[in-house]
Design a protein around this motif. Structure first.
Motif, PDB file in Angstrom:
ATOM      1  N   GLN A 131      52.328  38.062  28.851  1.00 53.23           N
ATOM      2  CA  GLN A 131      52.913  36.791  28.394  1.00 53.23           C
ATOM      3  C   GLN A 131      54.112  37.034  27.479  1.00 53.23           C
ATOM      4  O   GLN A 131      55.118  36.308  27.535  1.00 53.23           O
TER       5      GLN A 131
ATOM      6  N   VAL B 211      57.036  37.866  29.619  1.00 51.02           N
ATOM      7  CA  VAL B 211      57.570  36.688  30.310  1.00 51.02           C
ATOM      8  C   VAL B 211      58.549  35.947  29.403  1.00 51.02           C
ATOM      9  O   VAL B 211      59.578  35.421  29.858  1.00 51.02           O
TER      10      VAL B 211
ATOM     11  N   LYS C 237      61.866  37.425  29.729  1.00 54.50           N
ATOM     12  CA  LYS C 237      62.325  37.451  31.120  1.00 54.50           C
ATOM     13  C   LYS C 237      62.321  38.861  31.719  1.00 54.50           C
ATOM     14  O   LYS C 237      63.204  39.234  32.487  1.00 54.50           O
TER      15      LYS C 237
ATOM     16  N   TRP D 231      60.521  40.289  34.222  1.00 55.05           N
ATOM     17  CA  TRP D 231      59.596  39.845  35.267  1.00 55.05           C
ATOM     18  C   TRP D 231      58.807  41.002  35.874  1.00 55.05           C
ATOM     19  O   TRP D 231      57.601  40.870  36.112  1.00 55.05           O
TER      20      TRP D 231
ATOM     21  N   ALA E 108      56.029  42.223  33.531  1.00 59.76           N
ATOM     22  CA  ALA E 108      54.956  41.238  33.433  1.00 59.76           C
ATOM     23  C   ALA E 108      54.095  41.228  34.694  1.00 59.76           C
ATOM     24  O   ALA E 108      52.862  41.120  34.625  1.00 59.76           O
TER      25      ALA E 108
ATOM     26  N   TYR F  85      50.070  41.887  34.982  1.00 60.19           N
ATOM     27  CA  TYR F  85      49.148  40.928  35.598  1.00 60.19           C
ATOM     28  C   TYR F  85      48.247  41.620  36.625  1.00 60.19           C
ATOM     29  O   TYR F  85      47.049  41.320  36.729  1.00 60.19           O
TER      30      TYR F  85
ATOM     31  N   GLU G 254      49.604  32.245  36.952  1.00 62.33           N
ATOM     32  CA  GLU G 254      50.766  32.779  36.236  1.00 62.33           C
ATOM     33  C   GLU G 254      51.615  33.663  37.155  1.00 62.33           C
ATOM     34  O   GLU G 254      52.845  33.691  37.033  1.00 62.33           O
TER      35      GLU G 254
ATOM     36  N   LEU H 159      55.450  33.137  37.884  1.00 61.15           N
ATOM     37  CA  LEU H 159      56.323  34.252  37.526  1.00 61.15           C
ATOM     38  C   LEU H 159      57.246  34.613  38.681  1.00 61.15           C
ATOM     39  O   LEU H 159      58.453  34.839  38.491  1.00 61.15           O
TER      40      LEU H 159
END
Length: 598
Positions: free
Chosen positions: A443, A446, A449, A451, A454, A458, A495, A499
């Motif tokens: 988080q 994110v 930015k 990506w 992140a 995840y 998410e 994303l």
């Protein structure tokens, strides 16, 4: 001079008359006692328990009132006592004089009560000041019986007198008389709360809540054994003890648990029974269940935090008592395994049990704080206001780091190295909290930015969650208090989709910004006047206008001249034009002295 003095007095006299009229209000219809007392206490020290500061405020206010009313007790050389009579009650400030006298005596008594913990002789002075406060309160009640005082003020004066009387009887340990006085005070404030507006009723209800523990403590000392459980619940709900009954209640609870601890001789943990011979440890283990129940029932986060801190403090004290028992037996501490059974000693195992309680409580406290921060993050929709710092995912990462550190200490406790079931439970809990930690790290990426980072995190969260679901088959009953992993999986999948969409939109925006008309070739502005190009750096502090410092360029040098003809020129003789030197000697020297030299 006389004219100027008369003019000065003529200007001052109307102003004094207006001030006297504005302050000389009638007492009828004025209810002030408890509101004035509460506001003064909150603004002048009692918010932080500083009774000395409040006593100083009461003394200064008394001095101002006596000076304003011209009600001085003699002069600096001689004391002349004066009493407030009913004839003076046309101005309610005379009643305020007596109220401030009572408050000053009461605050001094409470200050002495704090100091009496280390100096017991001050208790006699404490009782003297409380008697003085009761005397002033009774005088206030007597004056309020006048027809010039309204009914509400009369009731407040009666309640104030009953409260101070109850405190005096409480300190004298006259439980029945103290309980009657506190009940009278409570009844009056409850009637006043039901008869007036919500704002005024709030003040009266707060007073009732302050008095209730004193009443229950008096009832217990009279013989009501059920009062002790109510007192303990009051203490746990408030997260601590405050007020007049604080120290006595703590001593009472400790005494009650000590009586129960006399019957407690052992404790069982993870299939092993350990004798408990230390009284402090017995008292802590008896109160453990009550404190955990109070934490489960608490609704406010501040109350939970106070209860957790209280439980951790008591656990640290119990651990210190066990360590002191371990010190004399140095050999047993160094070689904790017994020769016969191959197990750690009972006292060492008890130390492991208490350490487990401390670490588990710390984990629960941090998890409770993490849940509160998660709610704040979900509800956070508006930007920061009034400079207040809003919660961020980084705060949750720190909490989960601490939880993982505590979990890493649990498998190292003596006596649990071979407990495979325990180690398996700790491993599953570690995976759960690692999954949540990875989630909030993602988080935080994110927000900036990043990506790809992140998305990788995840995927790591889903990996940890799937491992937990695969291993938690036979341990579900022991893992009920853990956060739900299935909810985390659902949230991560949602998410991930958002994303990926945000990453695609961000990529499109970056392509749009890199159009041919916006691409820079690195040339400064002075070299591309003929070409149109959008360069945002031109309006910044690092605009590229020219090359600086400039490059070196070749230039023609200054010519050198060589005189070649001089070597071939014959110069004319100059001997005839050179002056011949005269001979010098002793004669010339003498002539030169006397001035005969030609």
């Amino acid at each position: 001079m006389l004219a100027e003095e008369a003019r000065r007095l003529s200007w001052r006299r109307p102003r004094r008359t207006r001030r006297t009229r504005s302050r000389s209000r009638g007492t009828s219809g004025t209810a002030w006692a408890w509101r004035i007392v509460k506001e003064s206490q909150q603004q002048h020290g009692l918010r932080h328990g500083d009774f000395q500061r409040y006593r100083g405020y009461c003394s200064r206010r008394l001095r101002r009132l006596r000076k304003t009313l011209n009600f001085k007790m003699g002069n600096r050389h001689k004391f002349t006592g004066k009493k407030v009579t009913e004839e003076l009650l046309s101005d309610n400030r005379y009643l305020l004089l007596i109220l401030m006298d009572a408050e000053r005596a009461w605050s001094y008594a409470m200050q002495l009560k704090q100091e009496a913990n280390t100096e017991p002789r001050k208790r006699f002075h404490l009782l003297s000041r409380l008697r003085k406060a009761v005397k002033h309160a009774e005088e206030l009640e007597r004056l309020c019986e006048s027809n010039r005082v309204d009914a509400k003020t009369k009731l407040e004066a009666q309640a104030y007198t009953a409260y101070l009387t109850g405190m005096l009887r409480f300190e004298h340990q006259e439980w029945k008389a103290a309980m009657e006085a506190f009940n009278k005070c409570k009844t009056i404030y409850e009637k006043l709360a039901s008869a007036f507006t919500d704002e005024q009723a709030t003040l009266y209800n707060q007073r009732v809540e302050e008095i209730s523990p004193n009443i229950r403590y008096c009832a217990y000392n009279i013989g009501d054994q059920s009062a002790i459980s109510e007192l303990m619940q009051m203490r746990l709900r408030s997260g601590g003890t405050e007020g007049l009954v604080a120290e006595k209640l703590e001593a009472l609870i400790t005494q009650t648990r000590a009586k129960q601890a006399a019957t407690m001789s052992e404790v069982e943990w993870r299939g092993r029974t350990v004798p408990v011979k230390i009284d402090k440890v017995r008292i802590f283990l008896l109160g453990l269940a009550d404190t955990e129940a109070a934490i489960a029932q608490a609704e406010e986060e501040e109350t939970k935090e106070r209860l957790f801190e209280s439980l951790l403090s008591e656990c640290r004290d119990a651990l210190q008592a066990v360590r002191e028992e371990l010190k004399p037996d140095q050999k047993q501490r160094d070689h904790s395994l017994e020769v016969d059974s191959g197990k750690v000693s009972n006292i060492q195992y008890l130390h492991s049990y208490l350490t487990y309680i401390k670490l588990s409580t710390a984990i629960k406290r941090n998890e409770s704080m993490a849940k509160a921060l998660q709610k704040a993050l979900l509800q956070q929709q508006q930007p920061e206001e009034d400079g207040k710092r809003t919660p961020r995912p980084q705060d949750l990462i720190r909490l989960y780091d601490i939880i993982l550190q505590n979990l890493a200490e649990l498998p190292q406790l003596p006596g649990l190295e071979e407990d495979k079931s325990f180690l398996k439970e700790i491993g599953i809990k570690t995976l759960v909290y690692k999954a949540y930690r990875c989630f909030f790290i993602a988080q935080s990426y994110v927000l900036v930015k990043k990506w790809s980072e992140a998305l990788v995190l995840y995927d790591r969260v889903l990996k940890y969650a799937s491992e937990v679901q695969a291993q938690a088959g036979t341990y579900k009953n022991n893992l009920k208090e853990l956060p739900d992993v299935q909810e985390l999986i659902t949230q991560v999948n949602a998410e991930k989709y958002s994303l990926q969409a945000a990453a695609i939109l961000d990529a499109d925006d970056s392509h749009e910004t890199e159009s041919p008309s916006q691409v820079r070739d690195g040339k400064p502005l002075s070299e591309r006047f003929e070409t149109f190009c959008l360069d945002p750096t031109l309006v910044s502090k690092q605009a590229s206008l020219v090359h600086f410092p400039p490059n070196f360029q070749p230039i023609p040098c200054k010519p050198l001249f060589f005189d070649l003809a001089l070597n071939h020129v014959t110069l004319p003789p100059l001997e005839d034009k050179v002056e011949q030197k005269t001979k010098s000697g002793l004669t010339g020297y003498i002539k030169g002295i006397f001035g005969f030299r030609s």
